[in-house]
Design a protein around this motif. Structure first.
Motif, PDB file in Angstrom:
ATOM      1  N   GLY A  75     -67.779 -50.110 -44.819  1.00 44.72           N
ATOM      2  CA  GLY A  75     -69.851 -50.487 -44.997  1.00 44.72           C
ATOM      3  C   GLY A  75     -69.481 -53.020 -45.262  1.00 44.72           C
ATOM      4  N   ARG A  76     -71.145 -53.063 -44.937  1.00 46.01           N
ATOM      5  CA  ARG A  76     -70.891 -54.132 -45.866  1.00 46.01           C
ATOM      6  C   ARG A  76     -70.536 -54.782 -47.421  1.00 46.01           C
ATOM      7  NH1 ARG A  76     -76.892 -56.722 -43.894  1.00 46.01           N
ATOM      8  NH2 ARG A  76     -76.190 -56.404 -41.628  1.00 46.01           N
ATOM      9  N   GLY A  77     -70.065 -53.244 -48.590  1.00 45.93           N
ATOM     10  CA  GLY A  77     -69.871 -53.217 -49.986  1.00 45.93           C
ATOM     11  C   GLY A  77     -68.190 -53.238 -49.870  1.00 45.93           C
ATOM     12  N   ARG A  78     -67.164 -53.055 -48.653  1.00 43.25           N
ATOM     13  CA  ARG A  78     -66.288 -52.519 -48.839  1.00 43.25           C
ATOM     14  C   ARG A  78     -66.182 -51.386 -50.021  1.00 43.25           C
ATOM     15  NH1 ARG A  78     -64.929 -53.164 -43.902  1.00 43.25           N
ATOM     16  NH2 ARG A  78     -62.563 -52.722 -44.054  1.00 43.25           N
ATOM     17  N   LYS A  79     -66.865 -50.604 -49.986  1.00 41.15           N
ATOM     18  CA  LYS A  79     -66.228 -49.338 -50.743  1.00 41.15           C
ATOM     19  C   LYS A  79     -66.322 -48.013 -50.260  1.00 41.15           C
ATOM     20  CE  LYS A  79     -70.916 -49.937 -53.282  1.00 41.15           C
ATOM     21  NZ  LYS A  79     -72.557 -48.805 -54.270  1.00 41.15           N
ATOM     22  N   LEU A  80     -65.257 -48.120 -51.287  1.00 44.02           N
ATOM     23  CA  LEU A  80     -63.803 -46.852 -49.927  1.00 44.02           C
ATOM     24  C   LEU A  80     -65.364 -45.496 -50.842  1.00 44.02           C
ATOM     25  CD1 LEU A  80     -61.029 -47.283 -52.785  1.00 44.02           C
ATOM     26  CD2 LEU A  80     -60.870 -48.061 -50.687  1.00 44.02           C
ATOM     27  N   LEU A  81     -64.538 -44.683 -49.026  1.00 44.06           N
ATOM     28  CA  LEU A  81     -65.226 -43.951 -48.710  1.00 44.06           C
ATOM     29  C   LEU A  81     -64.458 -42.576 -48.174  1.00 44.06           C
ATOM     30  CD1 LEU A  81     -68.039 -45.861 -46.555  1.00 44.06           C
ATOM     31  CD2 LEU A  81     -68.053 -44.539 -48.706  1.00 44.06           C
ATOM     32  N   PRO A  82     -64.732 -41.208 -48.698  1.00 44.34           N
ATOM     33  CA  PRO A  82     -64.210 -39.830 -47.911  1.00 44.34           C
ATOM     34  C   PRO A  82     -64.031 -39.922 -46.654  1.00 44.34           C
ATOM     35  CG  PRO A  82     -65.693 -39.609 -49.503  1.00 44.34           C
ATOM     36  CD  PRO A  82     -65.932 -40.936 -49.376  1.00 44.34           C
ATOM     37  N   SER A  83     -63.120 -39.946 -45.499  1.00 40.57           N
ATOM     38  CA  SER A  83     -63.195 -39.370 -44.068  1.00 40.57           C
ATOM     39  C   SER A  83     -64.284 -38.345 -43.830  1.00 40.57           C
ATOM     40  CB  SER A  83     -62.211 -39.214 -43.774  1.00 40.57           C
ATOM     41  OG  SER A  83     -61.754 -37.422 -44.261  1.00 40.57           O
ATOM     42  N   PRO A  84     -64.600 -37.860 -42.709  1.00 39.67           N
ATOM     43  CA  PRO A  84     -65.909 -36.796 -42.290  1.00 39.67           C
ATOM     44  C   PRO A  84     -64.932 -35.774 -42.847  1.00 39.67           C
ATOM     45  CG  PRO A  84     -65.497 -39.151 -40.944  1.00 39.67           C
ATOM     46  CD  PRO A  84     -64.615 -39.020 -41.799  1.00 39.67           C
ATOM     47  N   VAL A  85     -63.587 -35.539 -42.803  1.00 34.58           N
ATOM     48  CA  VAL A  85     -62.338 -34.135 -43.659  1.00 34.58           C
ATOM     49  C   VAL A  85     -63.179 -33.663 -44.629  1.00 34.58           C
ATOM     50  CG1 VAL A  85     -60.779 -32.939 -43.324  1.00 34.58           C
ATOM     51  CG2 VAL A  85     -61.335 -34.106 -40.855  1.00 34.58           C
ATOM     52  N   LYS A  86     -62.777 -34.707 -45.299  1.00 36.02           N
ATOM     53  CA  LYS A  86     -63.168 -34.787 -46.223  1.00 36.02           C
ATOM     54  C   LYS A  86     -63.698 -34.199 -47.235  1.00 36.02           C
ATOM     55  CE  LYS A  86     -61.514 -36.974 -51.048  1.00 36.02           C
ATOM     56  NZ  LYS A  86     -61.472 -38.106 -52.025  1.00 36.02           N
ATOM     57  N   GLN A  87     -65.004 -35.278 -46.959  1.00 38.53           N
ATOM     58  CA  GLN A  87     -66.545 -34.471 -47.198  1.00 38.53           C
ATOM     59  C   GLN A  87     -66.654 -32.718 -47.083  1.00 38.53           C
ATOM     60  OE1 GLN A  87     -69.816 -37.109 -45.448  1.00 38.53           O
ATOM     61  NE2 GLN A  87     -68.097 -38.841 -45.694  1.00 38.53           N
ATOM     62  N   VAL A  88     -66.161 -32.723 -45.290  1.00 37.29           N
ATOM     63  CA  VAL A  88     -66.435 -30.833 -45.117  1.00 37.29           C
ATOM     64  C   VAL A  88     -65.928 -29.889 -46.165  1.00 37.29           C
ATOM     65  CG1 VAL A  88     -65.981 -29.478 -43.656  1.00 37.29           C
ATOM     66  CG2 VAL A  88     -66.607 -31.817 -42.541  1.00 37.29           C
ATOM     67  N   ALA A  89     -64.577 -30.206 -46.509  1.00 31.12           N
ATOM     68  CA  ALA A  89     -63.774 -29.734 -47.539  1.00 31.12           C
ATOM     69  C   ALA A  89     -64.021 -29.841 -48.679  1.00 31.12           C
ATOM     70  CB  ALA A  89     -61.671 -30.514 -47.548  1.00 31.12           C
ATOM     71  N   LEU A  90     -65.040 -30.949 -49.322  1.00 27.37           N
ATOM     72  CA  LEU A  90     -65.230 -31.037 -50.554  1.00 27.37           C
ATOM     73  C   LEU A  90     -66.471 -29.855 -50.787  1.00 27.37           C
ATOM     74  CD1 LEU A  90     -64.725 -34.375 -51.555  1.00 27.37           C
ATOM     75  CD2 LEU A  90     -63.374 -32.870 -52.187  1.00 27.37           C
ATOM     76  N   GLU A  91     -67.331 -30.055 -49.875  1.00 32.32           N
ATOM     77  CA  GLU A  91     -68.064 -29.639 -49.765  1.00 32.32           C
ATOM     78  C   GLU A  91     -68.383 -28.041 -49.654  1.00 32.32           C
ATOM     79  OE1 GLU A  91     -69.925 -30.076 -45.966  1.00 32.32           O
ATOM     80  OE2 GLU A  91     -71.301 -32.562 -46.650  1.00 32.32           O
ATOM     81  N   THR A  92     -67.059 -27.615 -49.172  1.00 32.54           N
ATOM     82  CA  THR A  92     -66.480 -25.871 -49.431  1.00 32.54           C
ATOM     83  C   THR A  92     -65.456 -26.079 -50.371  1.00 32.54           C
ATOM     84  OG1 THR A  92     -65.367 -26.483 -47.432  1.00 32.54           O
ATOM     85  CG2 THR A  92     -67.325 -25.382 -46.784  1.00 32.54           C
ATOM     86  N   ASP A  93     -64.693 -26.905 -51.551  1.00 33.41           N
ATOM     87  CA  ASP A  93     -63.980 -26.134 -52.229  1.00 33.41           C
ATOM     88  C   ASP A  93     -62.420 -25.903 -51.895  1.00 33.41           C
ATOM     89  OD1 ASP A  93     -66.122 -26.511 -54.321  1.00 33.41           O
ATOM     90  OD2 ASP A  93     -66.467 -24.924 -54.037  1.00 33.41           O
ATOM     91  N   ILE A  94     -62.469 -26.529 -50.477  1.00 33.68           N
ATOM     92  CA  ILE A  94     -61.373 -26.427 -50.032  1.00 33.68           C
ATOM     93  C   ILE A  94     -60.306 -27.706 -51.017  1.00 33.68           C
ATOM     94  CG2 ILE A  94     -59.333 -26.619 -47.959  1.00 33.68           C
ATOM     95  CD1 ILE A  94     -61.891 -25.999 -46.577  1.00 33.68           C
ATOM     96  N   PRO A  95     -59.239 -27.163 -51.388  1.00 39.25           N
ATOM     97  CA  PRO A  95     -57.951 -28.716 -52.084  1.00 39.25           C
ATOM     98  C   PRO A  95     -57.822 -29.814 -50.840  1.00 39.25           C
ATOM     99  CG  PRO A  95     -57.499 -26.345 -52.349  1.00 39.25           C
ATOM    100  CD  PRO A  95     -58.317 -26.385 -51.385  1.00 39.25           C
ATOM    101  N   VAL A  96     -58.026 -30.524 -51.551  1.00 39.16           N
ATOM    102  CA  VAL A  96     -57.656 -31.984 -50.856  1.00 39.16           C
ATOM    103  C   VAL A  96     -56.571 -32.801 -50.613  1.00 39.16           C
ATOM    104  CG1 VAL A  96     -58.667 -34.153 -49.397  1.00 39.16           C
ATOM    105  CG2 VAL A  96     -59.892 -32.112 -50.055  1.00 39.16           C
ATOM    106  N   PHE A  97     -55.834 -32.562 -49.985  1.00 37.69           N
ATOM    107  CA  PHE A  97     -54.552 -33.880 -49.959  1.00 37.69           C
ATOM    108  C   PHE A  97     -54.505 -35.358 -49.260  1.00 37.69           C
ATOM    109  CE2 PHE A  97     -53.771 -29.177 -50.598  1.00 37.69           C
ATOM    110  CZ  PHE A  97     -53.480 -29.299 -51.962  1.00 37.69           C
ATOM    111  N   GLN A  98     -54.397 -36.304 -49.920  1.00 37.30           N
ATOM    112  CA  GLN A  98     -54.474 -37.806 -48.807  1.00 37.30           C
ATOM    113  C   GLN A  98     -53.262 -38.765 -49.425  1.00 37.30           C
ATOM    114  OE1 GLN A  98     -58.435 -38.392 -50.618  1.00 37.30           O
ATOM    115  NE2 GLN A  98     -58.772 -38.360 -48.895  1.00 37.30           N
ATOM    116  N   PRO A  99     -51.842 -37.734 -48.551  1.00 37.79           N
ATOM    117  CA  PRO A  99     -50.782 -38.227 -49.144  1.00 37.79           C
ATOM    118  C   PRO A  99     -50.456 -39.828 -47.789  1.00 37.79           C
ATOM    119  CG  PRO A  99     -50.232 -36.713 -47.585  1.00 37.79           C
ATOM    120  CD  PRO A  99     -51.356 -37.014 -48.284  1.00 37.79           C
ATOM    121  N   GLU A 100     -50.335 -40.740 -48.407  1.00 38.85           N
ATOM    122  CA  GLU A 100     -50.064 -42.129 -47.985  1.00 38.85           C
ATOM    123  C   GLU A 100     -49.168 -41.894 -46.197  1.00 38.85           C
ATOM    124  OE1 GLU A 100     -51.077 -45.235 -47.412  1.00 38.85           O
ATOM    125  OE2 GLU A 100     -52.798 -45.140 -49.148  1.00 38.85           O
ATOM    126  N   SER A 101     -47.941 -40.849 -46.904  1.00 42.70           N
ATOM    127  CA  SER A 101     -47.022 -40.668 -45.614  1.00 42.70           C
ATOM    128  C   SER A 101     -46.984 -39.518 -45.862  1.00 42.70           C
ATOM    129  CB  SER A 101     -45.967 -41.643 -45.896  1.00 42.70           C
ATOM    130  OG  SER A 101     -44.986 -41.190 -45.287  1.00 42.70           O
TER     131      SER A 101
END
Length: 311
Positions: A38-64
C-alpha cells in the motif's frame, strides 16, 4: 492426521479455509514474512496468515527453511503430512523428509504443462483449451514430483487471469481434501511426469504487458485476458501510457500500419494488428479509472482517434 499447511497468497488461503472447514487437524501454518504494501508501506500479513489467525492456528514465518533451527521447529510439530500451495520458499530435502507421509503440493496446472510461478496466466496467453489442478508429491525439483491427482477445467473464451484463478483456487481446495482422504486409505497412485511434455511458466513482469501491435490480434486478446487483473496490459499514445482492460480480436485485416487506430465507436476502438484487428472495449487513461469506450466517448476527450498510432 496432523497437518501442517504452507502457503502465502489468496490461492493458498482458499485451500486452507477448505481444510479447516473439512475438520482437518491443522497443527501449524507456514507463510512468508509480513511484507510492506500500500501507499503507507505498512507491514501486512499474508492472506494465509489472516486465515490462520482467525482460527487460532499457530503461525510460523521463517525467512528460510534451510536452517537447522527452522527444520527443528517444523519437526517439533510432528506432522503426518505437509500441504503446500504457492508458498514461495524452497523446501529442501531435509524438510521434505519430515512429514511421515511427505509433502503434497496444490499446483494450478495440469502437470507437466506449466511448471513454475505463473501457470494460470501462461495457460490463457498460450491459448490452451483446458487447465486444472494437480496434487503432486513434492521432491527437490521445481514442480517435478509424481502426480497423485489431476482435475481439469476448460478455459472459457472470456476467462481472465482473475476468473480462472478464483475457479482453480476453489478446485484446489476440493482436490486436496480428496487427495488426503485417498492418502489415508492408501488409494493414491503416484504417476511420474513425462519430462518430454514439460514446459515452464516463468514469473510475470509488468514489462510483458506492453502490447506489441505487430503480433496477431488473437494473441493480444489472450494476453489482455491473462494479465487481468495483474500485471495488466498497456500501450503508449503520445508518450503517455494507456492501460487496456478488455478487448476482443476481430478477423478483419487492414492495410494500415500495425498500431493504427482504425475506428472509434461506442462499442469499441479498433486497432490494426500484425494479423487481424483488436477491438478495445475497456480502457484506462492516465490519472483516471478504467472505463468503457462508451463512457470515454461521453467524456468528450479526443484520444484514441482514427489515424492515431499506438506504440
Amino acid at each position: 492426521m496432523r497437518v501442517v499447511f504452507a502457503g502465502t497468497p489468496d490461492f493458498a488461503a482458499t485451500a486452507l479455509k477448505t481444510l479447516i472447514e473439512a475438520g482437518h487437524h491443522l497443527v501449524g501454518v507456514y507463510t512468508q514474512p509480513d511484507r510492506p504494501a500500500g501507499r503507507g508501506r505498512k507491514l501486512l500479513p499474508s492472506p494465509v496468515k489472516q486465515v490462520a489467525l482467525e482460527t487460532d492456528i499457530p503461525v510460523f514465518q521463517p525467512e528460510s527453511l534451510k536452517t537447522p533451527e527452522a527444520q527443528q521447529q517444523l519437526a517439533d510439530l510432528k506432522p503426518d503430512v505437509m500441504v503446500v500451495a504457492a508458498y514461495g520458499l524452497i523446501l529442501p530435502a531435509a524438510v521434505l523428509d519430515i512429514p511421515g507421509l511427505g509433502c503434497l503440493n496444490i499446483h494450478a496446472s495440469l502437470l507437466p504443462r506449466w511448471r513454475g510461478a505463473a501457470p494460470i496466466q501462461r495457460a490463457i496467453a498460450a491459448g490452451d483449451e483446458e487447465t486444472g489442478i494437480t496434487i503432486m508429491q513434492m521432491d527437490e525439483g521445481l514442480d517435478t514430483g509424481a502426480m497423485l491427482l489431476r482435475v481439469a477445467t476448460p478455459i472459457e473464451a472470456d476467462d481472465t487471469g482473475g476468473s480462472l484463478h478464483d475457479r482453480l483456487a476453489t478446485m484446489g481446495g476440493e482436490a486436496i481434501i480428496e487427495a488426503l482422504a485417498g492418502l489415508v486409505e492408501g488409494q493414491l497412485v503416484a504417476e511420474p511426469q513425462d519430462e518430454a511434455e514439460a514446459c515452464y511458466a516463468r514469473k510475470l513482469s509488468k514489462e510483458e504487458g506492453h502490447l506489441d501491435w505487430q503480433r496477431p490480434a488473437a494473441e493480444l486478446e489472450r494476453l489482455i485476458r491473462a494479465f487481468n487483473p495483474w500485471p495488466g496490459t498497456y500501450t503508449e499514445l503520445d508518450g503517455e501510457r494507456v492501460r487496456i482492460h478488455g478487448a476482443r480480436a476481430l478477423p478483419d485485416n487492414s492495410d494500415q500500419p500495425a498500431g493504427t487506430v482504425l475506428r472509434r465507436e461506442r462499442d469499441g476502438i479498433d486497432v490494426a494488428c500484425g494479423t487481424g484487428t483488436l477491438r478495445i472495449e475497456r480502457v484506462q487513461l492516465p490519472g483516471t479509472r478504467a472505463q468503457s469506450v462508451s463512457d470515454l466517448i461521453n467524456g468528450g476527450k479526443p484520444v484514441l482517434m482514427p489515424g492515431q498510432e499506438l506504440h
